[in-house]
Enzyme design. Structure first.
Site, PDB file in Angstrom:
ATOM      1  N   SER A 137       3.106  -1.310  10.528  1.00  0.00           N
ATOM      2  CA  SER A 137       4.759  -1.580  10.773  1.00  0.00           C
ATOM      3  C   SER A 137       5.664  -3.706   9.771  1.00  0.00           C
ATOM      4  O   SER A 137       6.177  -3.907  11.010  1.00  0.00           O
ATOM      5  CB  SER A 137       5.165  -1.756  11.800  1.00  0.00           C
ATOM      6  OG  SER A 137       5.089   0.071  12.219  1.00  0.00           O
ATOM      7  N   LYS A 184       0.392   4.125  -0.434  1.00  0.00           N
ATOM      8  CA  LYS A 184      -0.613   5.508   0.036  1.00  0.00           C
ATOM      9  C   LYS A 184      -0.206   6.463  -0.954  1.00  0.00           C
ATOM     10  O   LYS A 184      -0.159   6.292  -2.036  1.00  0.00           O
ATOM     11  CB  LYS A 184       0.152   5.617   1.659  1.00  0.00           C
ATOM     12  CG  LYS A 184      -0.210   4.700   2.242  1.00  0.00           C
ATOM     13  CD  LYS A 184       0.422   4.876   4.018  1.00  0.00           C
ATOM     14  CE  LYS A 184       0.014   3.852   4.962  1.00  0.00           C
ATOM     15  NZ  LYS A 184       0.026   4.306   6.065  1.00  0.00           N
ATOM     16  N   ASN A 188       0.973  -1.614   0.155  1.00  0.00           N
ATOM     17  CA  ASN A 188      -0.054  -0.079  -0.263  1.00  0.00           C
ATOM     18  C   ASN A 188       1.263   1.426  -0.155  1.00  0.00           C
ATOM     19  O   ASN A 188       1.270   1.776   1.045  1.00  0.00           O
ATOM     20  CB  ASN A 188      -0.572  -0.419   1.757  1.00  0.00           C
ATOM     21  CG  ASN A 188      -1.673   1.237   1.232  1.00  0.00           C
ATOM     22  OD1 ASN A 188      -2.376   2.440   0.254  1.00  0.00           O
ATOM     23  ND2 ASN A 188      -2.290   1.673   3.024  1.00  0.00           N
ATOM     24  N   GLU A 195      -6.728   5.438   7.920  1.00  0.00           N
ATOM     25  CA  GLU A 195      -6.448   6.311   7.185  1.00  0.00           C
ATOM     26  C   GLU A 195      -7.977   7.383   6.724  1.00  0.00           C
ATOM     27  O   GLU A 195      -8.221   8.724   7.129  1.00  0.00           O
ATOM     28  CB  GLU A 195      -5.196   7.146   6.743  1.00  0.00           C
ATOM     29  CG  GLU A 195      -4.017   6.777   7.516  1.00  0.00           C
ATOM     30  CD  GLU A 195      -2.756   5.492   6.595  1.00  0.00           C
ATOM     31  OE1 GLU A 195      -2.955   6.158   5.475  1.00  0.00           O
ATOM     32  OE2 GLU A 195      -1.936   5.507   7.555  1.00  0.00           O
TER      33      GLU A 195
HETATM   34  C1  PEP Z   1      -0.810   0.219   6.119  1.00  0.00           C
HETATM   35  O1  PEP Z   1       0.003   1.202   5.339  1.00  0.00           O
HETATM   36  O2  PEP Z   1      -2.092  -0.197   5.854  1.00  0.00           O
HETATM   37  C2  PEP Z   1       0.369   0.054   6.469  1.00  0.00           C
HETATM   38  C3  PEP Z   1       0.183  -1.182   7.909  1.00  0.00           C
HETATM   39  O3  PEP Z   1       1.732   0.947   6.951  1.00  0.00           O
HETATM   40  P1  PEP Z   1       2.664   0.454   7.705  1.00  0.00           P
HETATM   41  O4  PEP Z   1       3.015  -0.518   7.284  1.00  0.00           O
HETATM   42  O5  PEP Z   1       3.749   1.566   7.761  1.00  0.00           O
HETATM   43  O6  PEP Z   1       2.530   0.339   9.086  1.00  0.00           O
END
Ligand code: PEP
Length: 254
Positions: free
Chosen positions: A212, A11, A9, A97
């Site tokens: 993460s 974003k 993802n 988000e």
């Molecule tokens: C996400 O974008 O859904 C996500 C889990 O981000 P990250 O891996 O940066 O925590």
């Protein structure tokens, strides 16, 4: 029996040239990954270019959001049919988000998931609790109502097309990961709920963990009985790092 699914993802990151360069680097790195499904979710603006670069590969294309309406006067919005036109096999809906920054409700998520299925796009439905909800022991109740309400428009016969992503909000982009045991506990609860709702088909629905995920922790997470994949933000922006996550079975565990 559940094919692991690893989703990147991005974003609101990467312009088209960067997105295409990522795919050109990634594809040879994940070619040998058999038995797993790899999905890339670029921003809307890079969908077409990424889709073209992925053609002929096994890697699927996903959108990060969608509008539930078929078409009409919805300035700035993207309809499911437009995503199908660009070759999206998946779309993420209800990311935390979207829920926290743009006020998306479980009812919005349910409508989006149903609209996607109508266009043969598989929804990746995200759920997850905040730190405050976890610390006040409300995780199970919250996730349970998110699942119930976000999947309320999903017909039983389409259960196989659903992917659920459990993403504790406090672990997203914070470098703080749920321990594999903490994640498994919630995944097992979600699994039971999916079984209750969809019968045996619920046992086949893939549940991704997100929050993460990195090459260093993916193996221990994937070793858990009900963790069937990862939804990856930060660590999916670099092709080498994401390729390591795709090859989770080759990473060191504890
Ligand atoms: C996400 O974008 O859904 C996500 C889990 O981000 P990250 O891996 O940066 O925590």
């Amino acid at each position: 029996m559940r094919r692991p699914i690893l989703t990147a993802n991005w974003k609101m990151q990467k312009i088209t040239a960067e997105a295409e360069a990522f795919v050109r680097t990634l594809l040879p790195l994940v070619k040998s990954a058999s038995g797993v499904e790899v999905v890339i979710a670029p921003p809307f603006t890079a969908l077409e270019r990424v889709g073209a670069a992925l053609r002929g590969s096994e890697v699927a294309l996903a959108a990060q959001n969608v509008n539930a309406e078929e078409e009409g006067a919805f300035t700035g919005e993207i309809a499911p049919r437009m995503l199908a036109d660009l070759g999206c096999g998946y779309a993420i809906v209800g990311h935390s988000e979207r829920r926290t920054l743009y006020g998306e409700t479980n009812q919005d998520v349910a409508a989006k998931a149903a609209a996607l299925l109508h266009h043969r796009i598989r929804p990746i439905v995200c759920v997850g609790e905040s730190l405050q909800e976890r610390e006040s022991d409300r995780t199970f109740a919250l996730i349970s109502s998110q699942i119930d309400e976000s999947l309320s428009a999903l017909p039983r016969e389409r259960a196989a097309d659903l992917v659920v992503a459990y993403e504790p909000i406090w672990a997203i982009g914070t470098g703080r990961t749920a321990t594999p045991e903490m994640a498994q506990e919630v995944h097992a609860m979600i699994r039971e709920q999916l079984r209750g709702r969809f019968g045996e088909a619920g046992a086949g629905i893939r549940i991704q963990y997100g929050g993460s995920v990195k090459p260093e922790n993916v193996r221990d997470l994937m070793d858990q009985a009900d963790i069937d994949g990862a939804l990856v933000g930060g660590a999916s922006l670099d092709p080498e790092s994401f390729a390591k996550i795709v090859h989770f079975d080759q990473q060191g565990g504890t």
